[in-house]
Motif scaffolding. Structure first.
Motif: not given
Length: 108
Positions: A63-84
């Motif tokens: 299930g491991f998936v990596a990506f590079t996030a835009k700075t303003k979306l990092i918190n959103h991805y942590e919350t909504s996707l459980g990403a680190y």
């Protein structure tokens, strides 16, 4: 991604590449009408990420998936996707979070 009743209209797109031990999402985009407060469909991006997670399991990457996030979306991805987030916008979705996303979007 399209919907069953309207396969001619693209709702969102995903570009991924297979690495040695994970999938990397190069690009994830919602159609313009699926962005913001008045979006037509909710969950397009989540569905695409869940698809990447599903493929990661199928390829034996747990299930491991990596990506590079835009700075303003990092918190959103942590919350909504459980990403680190582990620096410079680089993020990863690990097995537990990937399972949750796959179960949410792909009812079996």
């Amino acid at each position: 991604m399209t919907i069953v009743n309207n396969p001619e209209i693209i709702q969102g797109v995903l570009s991924i590449r297979k690495e040695t031990d994970h999938l990397f999402m190069n690009l994830l985009e919602n159609a313009p009408f699926n962005i913001g407060k008045n979006k037509l469909y909710e969950g397009v991006a989540g569905n695409l990420v869940a698809y990447a997670c599903k493929l990661s399991f199928q390829f034996g990457f747990d299930g491991f998936v990596a990506f590079t996030a835009k700075t303003k979306l990092i918190n959103h991805y942590e919350t909504s996707l459980g990403a680190y987030h582990f620096g410079k916008g680089r993020m990863i979705i690990e097995t537990h979070a990937a399972k949750i996303l796959v179960e949410k979007y792909f009812k079996t």
